[in-house]
Design an enzyme around this catalytic site. Structure first.
Site, PDB file in Angstrom:
ATOM      1  N   ARG A 121       0.809  -1.225   0.000  1.00  0.00           N
ATOM      2  CA  ARG A 121       0.000   0.000   0.000  1.00  0.00           C
ATOM      3  C   ARG A 121       0.841   1.274   0.000  1.00  0.00           C
ATOM      4  O   ARG A 121       0.379   2.317   0.427  1.00  0.00           O
ATOM      5  CB  ARG A 121      -0.999   0.005   1.172  1.00  0.00           C
ATOM      6  CG  ARG A 121      -2.023  -1.113   1.109  1.00  0.00           C
ATOM      7  CD  ARG A 121      -3.192  -0.838   2.032  1.00  0.00           C
ATOM      8  NE  ARG A 121      -4.201  -1.872   1.908  1.00  0.00           N
ATOM      9  CZ  ARG A 121      -4.306  -2.905   2.748  1.00  0.00           C
ATOM     10  NH1 ARG A 121      -3.469  -3.027   3.763  1.00  0.00           N
ATOM     11  NH2 ARG A 121      -5.248  -3.812   2.565  1.00  0.00           N
ATOM     12  N   LYS A 143       3.493  11.014 -12.037  1.00  0.00           N
ATOM     13  CA  LYS A 143       2.671  10.116 -12.849  1.00  0.00           C
ATOM     14  C   LYS A 143       3.419   8.802 -13.033  1.00  0.00           C
ATOM     15  O   LYS A 143       4.552   8.784 -13.513  1.00  0.00           O
ATOM     16  CB  LYS A 143       2.359  10.732 -14.211  1.00  0.00           C
ATOM     17  CG  LYS A 143       1.259  11.769 -14.182  1.00  0.00           C
ATOM     18  CD  LYS A 143       0.875  12.181 -15.593  1.00  0.00           C
ATOM     19  CE  LYS A 143      -0.314  13.121 -15.618  1.00  0.00           C
ATOM     20  NZ  LYS A 143      -0.688  13.516 -16.987  1.00  0.00           N
ATOM     21  N   GLU A 185      10.439  17.023 -25.657  1.00  0.00           N
ATOM     22  CA  GLU A 185       9.788  17.457 -24.417  1.00  0.00           C
ATOM     23  C   GLU A 185      10.367  18.773 -23.914  1.00  0.00           C
ATOM     24  O   GLU A 185       9.679  19.544 -23.249  1.00  0.00           O
ATOM     25  CB  GLU A 185       9.908  16.367 -23.348  1.00  0.00           C
ATOM     26  CG  GLU A 185       9.170  15.065 -23.672  1.00  0.00           C
ATOM     27  CD  GLU A 185       7.674  15.143 -23.412  1.00  0.00           C
ATOM     28  OE1 GLU A 185       7.181  16.222 -23.033  1.00  0.00           O
ATOM     29  OE2 GLU A 185       6.988  14.118 -23.594  1.00  0.00           O
ATOM     30  N   LYS A 227       7.839  22.418 -15.379  1.00  0.00           N
ATOM     31  CA  LYS A 227       6.945  21.316 -14.993  1.00  0.00           C
ATOM     32  C   LYS A 227       6.606  21.382 -13.513  1.00  0.00           C
ATOM     33  O   LYS A 227       5.456  21.140 -13.124  1.00  0.00           O
ATOM     34  CB  LYS A 227       7.577  19.967 -15.328  1.00  0.00           C
ATOM     35  CG  LYS A 227       6.630  18.813 -15.002  1.00  0.00           C
ATOM     36  CD  LYS A 227       6.897  17.544 -15.746  1.00  0.00           C
ATOM     37  CE  LYS A 227       5.760  16.553 -15.523  1.00  0.00           C
ATOM     38  NZ  LYS A 227       5.982  15.276 -16.215  1.00  0.00           N
ATOM     39  N   GLU A 237      -4.420  16.915 -12.175  1.00  0.00           N
ATOM     40  CA  GLU A 237      -5.187  17.330 -13.352  1.00  0.00           C
ATOM     41  C   GLU A 237      -6.669  17.565 -13.023  1.00  0.00           C
ATOM     42  O   GLU A 237      -7.563  17.100 -13.727  1.00  0.00           O
ATOM     43  CB  GLU A 237      -5.065  16.293 -14.480  1.00  0.00           C
ATOM     44  CG  GLU A 237      -3.710  16.301 -15.152  1.00  0.00           C
ATOM     45  CD  GLU A 237      -3.656  15.444 -16.403  1.00  0.00           C
ATOM     46  OE1 GLU A 237      -4.685  14.841 -16.774  1.00  0.00           O
ATOM     47  OE2 GLU A 237      -2.576  15.366 -17.004  1.00  0.00           O
ATOM     48  N   ARG A 242      -2.616  21.270 -15.441  1.00  0.00           N
ATOM     49  CA  ARG A 242      -1.616  20.237 -15.732  1.00  0.00           C
ATOM     50  C   ARG A 242      -1.832  19.615 -17.105  1.00  0.00           C
ATOM     51  O   ARG A 242      -0.889  19.111 -17.727  1.00  0.00           O
ATOM     52  CB  ARG A 242      -1.624  19.150 -14.647  1.00  0.00           C
ATOM     53  CG  ARG A 242      -0.539  18.111 -14.876  1.00  0.00           C
ATOM     54  CD  ARG A 242      -0.262  17.248 -13.675  1.00  0.00           C
ATOM     55  NE  ARG A 242       0.777  16.281 -13.994  1.00  0.00           N
ATOM     56  CZ  ARG A 242       1.466  15.586 -13.101  1.00  0.00           C
ATOM     57  NH1 ARG A 242       1.244  15.760 -11.814  1.00  0.00           N
ATOM     58  NH2 ARG A 242       2.391  14.721 -13.476  1.00  0.00           N
ATOM     59  N   ASN A 246       0.288  17.987 -21.732  1.00  0.00           N
ATOM     60  CA  ASN A 246      -0.003  16.950 -22.722  1.00  0.00           C
ATOM     61  C   ASN A 246       0.000  17.478 -24.148  1.00  0.00           C
ATOM     62  O   ASN A 246      -0.481  16.791 -25.063  1.00  0.00           O
ATOM     63  CB  ASN A 246      -1.364  16.300 -22.420  1.00  0.00           C
ATOM     64  CG  ASN A 246      -1.337  15.484 -21.145  1.00  0.00           C
ATOM     65  OD1 ASN A 246      -0.382  14.772 -20.871  1.00  0.00           O
ATOM     66  ND2 ASN A 246      -2.382  15.610 -20.341  1.00  0.00           N
ATOM     67  N   HIS A 249       0.397  15.146 -27.139  1.00  0.00           N
ATOM     68  CA  HIS A 249       0.263  13.766 -26.703  1.00  0.00           C
ATOM     69  C   HIS A 249      -0.973  13.066 -27.245  1.00  0.00           C
ATOM     70  O   HIS A 249      -0.954  11.841 -27.446  1.00  0.00           O
ATOM     71  CB  HIS A 249       0.283  13.690 -25.174  1.00  0.00           C
ATOM     72  CG  HIS A 249       1.637  13.906 -24.581  1.00  0.00           C
ATOM     73  ND1 HIS A 249       2.351  15.084 -24.768  1.00  0.00           N
ATOM     74  CD2 HIS A 249       2.434  13.121 -23.810  1.00  0.00           C
ATOM     75  CE1 HIS A 249       3.508  14.989 -24.129  1.00  0.00           C
ATOM     76  NE2 HIS A 249       3.579  13.816 -23.544  1.00  0.00           N
ATOM     77  N   HIS A 253       0.109   9.895 -28.972  1.00  0.00           N
ATOM     78  CA  HIS A 253      -0.225   8.571 -28.467  1.00  0.00           C
ATOM     79  C   HIS A 253      -0.964   7.747 -29.527  1.00  0.00           C
ATOM     80  O   HIS A 253      -0.795   6.525 -29.592  1.00  0.00           O
ATOM     81  CB  HIS A 253      -1.080   8.683 -27.205  1.00  0.00           C
ATOM     82  CG  HIS A 253      -0.297   9.038 -25.985  1.00  0.00           C
ATOM     83  ND1 HIS A 253      -0.899   9.351 -24.780  1.00  0.00           N
ATOM     84  CD2 HIS A 253       1.035   9.120 -25.757  1.00  0.00           C
ATOM     85  CE1 HIS A 253       0.028   9.619 -23.878  1.00  0.00           C
ATOM     86  NE2 HIS A 253       1.209   9.491 -24.452  1.00  0.00           N
ATOM     87  N   HIS A 267       8.595   7.461 -27.945  1.00  0.00           N
ATOM     88  CA  HIS A 267       7.578   8.327 -27.354  1.00  0.00           C
ATOM     89  C   HIS A 267       7.828   9.796 -27.690  1.00  0.00           C
ATOM     90  O   HIS A 267       6.912  10.514 -28.112  1.00  0.00           O
ATOM     91  CB  HIS A 267       7.533   8.139 -25.841  1.00  0.00           C
ATOM     92  CG  HIS A 267       6.642   9.120 -25.144  1.00  0.00           C
ATOM     93  ND1 HIS A 267       5.274   9.149 -25.331  1.00  0.00           N
ATOM     94  CD2 HIS A 267       6.932  10.138 -24.282  1.00  0.00           C
ATOM     95  CE1 HIS A 267       4.744  10.124 -24.614  1.00  0.00           C
ATOM     96  NE2 HIS A 267       5.731  10.736 -23.969  1.00  0.00           N
TER      97      HIS A 267
END
Length: 368
Positions: A121, A143, A185, A227, A237, A242, A246, A249, A253, A267
């Site tokens: 956990r 993330k 990036e 960032k 987000e 935030r 993206n 993206h 993606h 990527h």
């Protein structure tokens, strides 16, 4: 050394940036060790090029490492490798107070962070990113995720690291293509809300790619600061801030999904093509001056990055690419917001995009 603080309520942490941090890592990590040892996750490429330096530094300070090695590449961000990693952590009697070290690029950081989030956990972890993409993007912000058959990063959690150590000298071992993918990036931060930084990128691209230490340290530090500021304003987000990170993206993606999340399209290369597409689509919608989209495309091409479907090795219908987009994490209430631009440094979140129009635009792009 530069220090950037990610100022999150209840869980602030530092990002340290400086040449030689790999060799001096023990100075910053020794207080986090349990019984003089760390559990460390890396991949086969980093194990060959960077792990010996890191291990020597830790051994010199009397700190032991137990190492779990992943196969290099995006293909390791899957359920099977996550299960192997969690089982290994448990076999090494990991405790919730432990700080697991992620030594590697975005794949290593993502899967290690996710494992740290779910095992017992929640354990602590430290990011030591070794790729440019991880240094300026994925190691910061919390993330964590793995990929699934439905798409990229769809299974994951927000789990902030305790510390990020960035040593620009490790970039010297990166292949030119990997460096370029990470550079996409870097450019992104200028395109979001810092046109002066995009101008710096245009003026300093050659020095950066040639390995100029000052240029690389400056680019990494400014990217991380950008960032950290955005993440602090919207960690999970919830207010849309935030989501600006993206940019490129949603298109990118979809391109990655079509090429099978493999080395055909890295990527960062997908993000580069996605940003160029986002700017050209913004021109189509009347938001952005054509000259700004042309500047973005020209700069990315100078960096050796793809800016079209053809150069991203994709030749399929717009409808098929839109189908990939429907798995996007940002989809809400049946609609998919897009990151578009009013110009360089003027990115915004558009919630009124007609996906049929996106498909038509992508069909036209096949001819570029």
């Amino acid at each position: 050394m530069e220090r950037v603080k990610v100022d999150l309520e209840g869980a602030p942490y530092d990002i340290l940036i400086g040449e030689g941090l790999i060799d001096g890592a023990a100075q910053h990590l020794s207080s986090l060790a349990r019984s003089g040892r760390f559990l460390l996750v890396t991949d086969s490429d980093v194990a060959a090029h960077v792990l010996p330096r890191f291990s020597a530094a830790m051994a010199g300070a009397g700190l032991a490492l137990e190492v779990h090695q992943l196969p290099a590449g995006e293909g390791s961000k899957n359920w099977a490798e996550l299960e192997r990693l969690v089982d290994w952590l448990l076999s090494r009697h990991v405790e919730r107070s432990d700080h697991i070290i992620a030594l590697g690029g975005g794949v290593v950081g993502d899967i290690t962070g996710f494992a740290a989030h779910i095992v017992k956990r929640g354990c602590h972890f430290v990011q030591v990113p070794t790729s440019l993409l991880a240094q300026v993007d994925s190691s910061v912000g919390g993330k964590t995720a793995i990929n699934s058959g439905a798409g990229k990063n769809l299974v994951g959690a927000f789990h902030q690291p305790s510390l990020v150590l960035i040593d620009p000298t490790v970039l010297e071992t990166l292949p030119r293509r990997e460096l370029g993918a990470g550079y996409a990036e870097v450019v992104k931060y200028g395109l979001i809300d810092a046109p002066e930084f995009f101008g710096w990128c245009e003026a300093n691209l050659d020095a950066f790619m040639a390995g100029n230490a000052d240029a690389r340290r400056y680019a990494i530090a400014r990217s991380v600061e950008a960032k950290a500021r955005i993440v602090a304003a919207d960690e999970k987000e919830l207010n849309g801030t935030r989501a600006l990170l993206n940019l490129g993206h949603t298109f990118g993606h979809a391109l990655e999904a079509e090429t099978g999340y493999c080395d055909t399209l890295l990527h960062g290369e997908g993000v580069a093509a996605g940003m160029a597409l986002a700017f050209r689509y913004s021109v189509r919608r009347g938001h952005c001056p054509a000259v700004d989209a042309e500047r973005v495309t020209a700069h990315l091409e100078r960096a050796g990055l793809p800016t079209s479907l053809r150069t991203a090795h994709v030749d399929t219908s717009g409808a098929r690419l839109v189908e990939h987009m429907l798995h996007d994490k940002k989809k809400s209430g049946g609609s998919l917001p897009f990151l578009l631009a009013n110009g360089i440094g003027k990115t915004f979140l558009a919630r009124d995009v007609d996906l049929a129009d996106v498909a038509a635009f992508l069909d036209e792009e096949r001819a570029r």
